[in-house]
Design an enzyme around this catalytic site. Structure first.
Site, PDB file in Angstrom:
ATOM      1  N   ASN A  16       6.574  29.078 -23.056  1.00  8.71           N
ATOM      2  CA  ASN A  16       5.148  29.330 -23.048  1.00  8.71           C
ATOM      3  C   ASN A  16       4.974  29.223 -24.706  1.00  8.71           C
ATOM      4  O   ASN A  16       5.264  30.525 -25.043  1.00  8.71           O
ATOM      5  CB  ASN A  16       4.985  30.665 -22.311  1.00  8.71           C
ATOM      6  CG  ASN A  16       3.436  31.053 -22.539  1.00  8.71           C
ATOM      7  OD1 ASN A  16       2.722  30.397 -23.174  1.00  8.71           O
ATOM      8  ND2 ASN A  16       3.421  32.522 -22.188  1.00  8.71           N
ATOM      9  N   LYS A  18       2.172  30.087 -26.019  1.00  9.57           N
ATOM     10  CA  LYS A  18       1.018  30.875 -26.299  1.00  9.57           C
ATOM     11  C   LYS A  18      -0.005  30.371 -27.156  1.00  9.57           C
ATOM     12  O   LYS A  18      -0.165  29.092 -27.196  1.00  9.57           O
ATOM     13  CB  LYS A  18       1.343  32.262 -26.488  1.00  9.57           C
ATOM     14  CG  LYS A  18       2.556  32.773 -25.707  1.00  9.57           C
ATOM     15  CD  LYS A  18       2.755  34.311 -25.909  1.00  9.57           C
ATOM     16  CE  LYS A  18       3.890  34.451 -25.086  1.00  9.57           C
ATOM     17  NZ  LYS A  18       4.312  36.258 -25.120  1.00  9.57           N
ATOM     18  N   HIS A 102      -0.214  35.444 -16.072  1.00 11.97           N
ATOM     19  CA  HIS A 102       0.444  36.002 -17.277  1.00 11.97           C
ATOM     20  C   HIS A 102       0.016  37.489 -17.681  1.00 11.97           C
ATOM     21  O   HIS A 102      -1.053  37.606 -17.575  1.00 11.97           O
ATOM     22  CB  HIS A 102       0.374  35.298 -18.419  1.00 11.97           C
ATOM     23  CG  HIS A 102       1.507  35.692 -19.656  1.00 11.97           C
ATOM     24  ND1 HIS A 102       1.409  36.245 -20.468  1.00 11.97           N
ATOM     25  CD2 HIS A 102       2.894  35.119 -19.632  1.00 11.97           C
ATOM     26  CE1 HIS A 102       2.357  36.709 -21.362  1.00 11.97           C
ATOM     27  NE2 HIS A 102       3.286  35.661 -20.761  1.00 11.97           N
ATOM     28  N   GLU A 104      -0.403  39.016 -20.406  1.00 15.64           N
ATOM     29  CA  GLU A 104      -1.410  38.824 -21.669  1.00 15.64           C
ATOM     30  C   GLU A 104      -2.755  38.362 -20.987  1.00 15.64           C
ATOM     31  O   GLU A 104      -3.944  39.114 -21.455  1.00 15.64           O
ATOM     32  CB  GLU A 104      -1.196  37.830 -22.514  1.00 15.64           C
ATOM     33  CG  GLU A 104       0.105  38.532 -23.436  1.00 15.64           C
ATOM     34  CD  GLU A 104       0.925  37.490 -24.196  1.00 15.64           C
ATOM     35  OE1 GLU A 104       0.612  36.180 -24.122  1.00 15.64           O
ATOM     36  OE2 GLU A 104       2.175  37.793 -24.396  1.00 15.64           O
ATOM     37  N   GLU A 174       8.341  39.318 -14.947  1.00 21.73           N
ATOM     38  CA  GLU A 174       7.966  39.859 -16.503  1.00 21.73           C
ATOM     39  C   GLU A 174       7.760  41.255 -16.522  1.00 21.73           C
ATOM     40  O   GLU A 174       6.619  41.450 -16.459  1.00 21.73           O
ATOM     41  CB  GLU A 174       7.025  38.716 -16.843  1.00 21.73           C
ATOM     42  CG  GLU A 174       7.433  37.237 -17.369  1.00 21.73           C
ATOM     43  CD  GLU A 174       6.757  36.746 -18.224  1.00 21.73           C
ATOM     44  OE1 GLU A 174       7.480  35.845 -18.860  1.00 21.73           O
ATOM     45  OE2 GLU A 174       5.747  36.678 -18.587  1.00 21.73           O
ATOM     46  N   GLY A 180       7.945  39.932 -25.640  1.00 17.09           N
ATOM     47  CA  GLY A 180       7.666  39.996 -26.991  1.00 17.09           C
ATOM     48  C   GLY A 180       7.867  41.445 -27.666  1.00 17.09           C
ATOM     49  O   GLY A 180       7.617  41.473 -28.838  1.00 17.09           O
ATOM     50  N   SER A 215      11.919  38.607 -23.548  1.00 15.65           N
ATOM     51  CA  SER A 215      12.668  38.821 -24.659  1.00 15.65           C
ATOM     52  C   SER A 215      14.014  38.007 -24.450  1.00 15.65           C
ATOM     53  O   SER A 215      15.089  38.582 -24.684  1.00 15.65           O
ATOM     54  CB  SER A 215      12.761  40.158 -25.113  1.00 15.65           C
ATOM     55  OG  SER A 215      11.790  40.744 -25.769  1.00 15.65           O
TER      56      SER A 215
HETATM   57  C1  PEP Z   1       6.344  35.514 -22.329  1.00 19.29           C
HETATM   58  O1  PEP Z   1       5.213  35.524 -22.860  1.00 19.29           O
HETATM   59  O2  PEP Z   1       6.144  35.143 -20.969  1.00 19.29           O
HETATM   60  C2  PEP Z   1       7.402  35.982 -22.578  1.00 19.29           C
HETATM   61  C3  PEP Z   1       8.685  36.142 -21.893  1.00 19.29           C
HETATM   62  O3  PEP Z   1       7.525  36.209 -24.216  1.00 19.29           O
HETATM   63  P1  PEP Z   1       8.794  36.602 -24.878  1.00 19.29           P
HETATM   64  O4  PEP Z   1       9.941  35.672 -24.390  1.00 19.29           O
HETATM   65  O5  PEP Z   1       8.580  36.389 -26.271  1.00 19.29           O
HETATM   66  O6  PEP Z   1       9.114  38.151 -24.729  1.00 19.29           O
END
Ligand code: PEP
Length: 253
Positions: A16, A18, A102, A104, A174, A180, A215
């Site tokens: 992703n 973003k 997601h 966000e 997640e 992040g 992460s």
């Molecule tokens: C995400 O935005 O779905 C995500 C898992 O980000 P990151 O891997 O940077 O934690």
């Protein structure tokens, strides 16, 4: 580490991007990914660029095993929805997957469980495979509410669709506190939620892929992918670095 031998599910790695990239950076990133991911694989790899770069990405991955995905979709098919994009439009650009719900978008765009459910259904009507994201906040985890939260988020979709539709969907767990932040759920924390999710799914449980996101990096991917019930990863930061991304794809393969 590949679990294909003892599960019916192919591992899946989804990047992703973003709101990152530009035409030059995308071309470089995709050229490196395509060069490193040729031929037959046991894992599936999806890249989800920003909407404006879907066409560029489609062209760059053409002829490779890399699959195109989108980061968001509107719940309507067409009409007066300025700035929005429908599932039919994404399918028209050869997208196969779309990320739905997601954290966000839930947090920053105020998407509700109900909107997420509508988008999930719109994606499937448009013949896309929704990647439904679920996960608890840090406060909810600290209060021991993670399973309750996940159950509510899943229920919001099941109550409209029934469970069968999950045979054509992906779920991404997640934990919001891990996205992040550089913090990853421990194997025990991830497994608790993954097996809880799978137990909610009836017959679809055997086939649905449940990804972990938060992460994931090359140094921790192998350990996560070795766990039963984890069928791959949804990546943010690591998907913007070809070398890191390919290492994770290879760990899933
Ligand atoms: C995400 O935005 O779905 C995500 C898992 O980000 P990151 O891997 O940077 O934690």
């Amino acid at each position: 580490m590949n679990k294909a031998a003892n599960t019916k599910r192919r591992q899946l790695v989804v990047g992703n991007w973003k709101m990152n990239g530009n035409q030059r950076k995308n071309a470089d990133l995709l050229a490196s990914i395509v060069a490193g991911w040729q031929g037959e694989h046991r894992a599936d790899v999806v890249v989800c660029p920003p909407t404006v770069y879907l066409q560029q990405t489609r062209d760059c991955i053409s002829g490779s095993p890399i699959i195109l995905g989108a980061q968001n979709v509107n719940q309507h098919e067409a009409g007066a929805f300025t700035g929005e994009v429908s599932a039919q439009m994404l399918a028209d650009l050869d997208c196969k997957f779309v990320i739905i719900g997601h954290n966000e978008r839930r947090r920053l765009q105020g998407e509700t469980d109900e909107q997420v459910a509508q988008k999930f259904m719109a994606a499937q009507r448009g013949k896309l495979i929704p990647i439904l994201c679920v996960g608890e906040s840090l406060a909810q985890r600290e209060n021991g509410q993670q399973l309750q939260v996940i159950e509510r988020q899943l229920q919001a979709v099941f109550s409209h669709t029934g469970l069968e539709v999950f045979e054509h969907a992906v779920i991404a767990y997640e934990p919001v506190w891990a996205v992040g932040t550089g913090k990853t759920a421990t194997p025990e924390q991830a497994l608790e939620v993954h097996s809880f999710i799978r137990n909610q799914l009836g017959k679809a449980a055997e086939t649905v892929r449940i990804l972990y996101g938060g992460s994931v990096k090359a140094h921790n991917a192998q350990q996560l992918f070795a766990l039963a019930d984890i069928d791959g990863a949804l990546l943010g930061g690591a998907s913007l670095d070809a070398e890191e991304f390919l290492k994770i794809c290879k760990a899933a393969d």
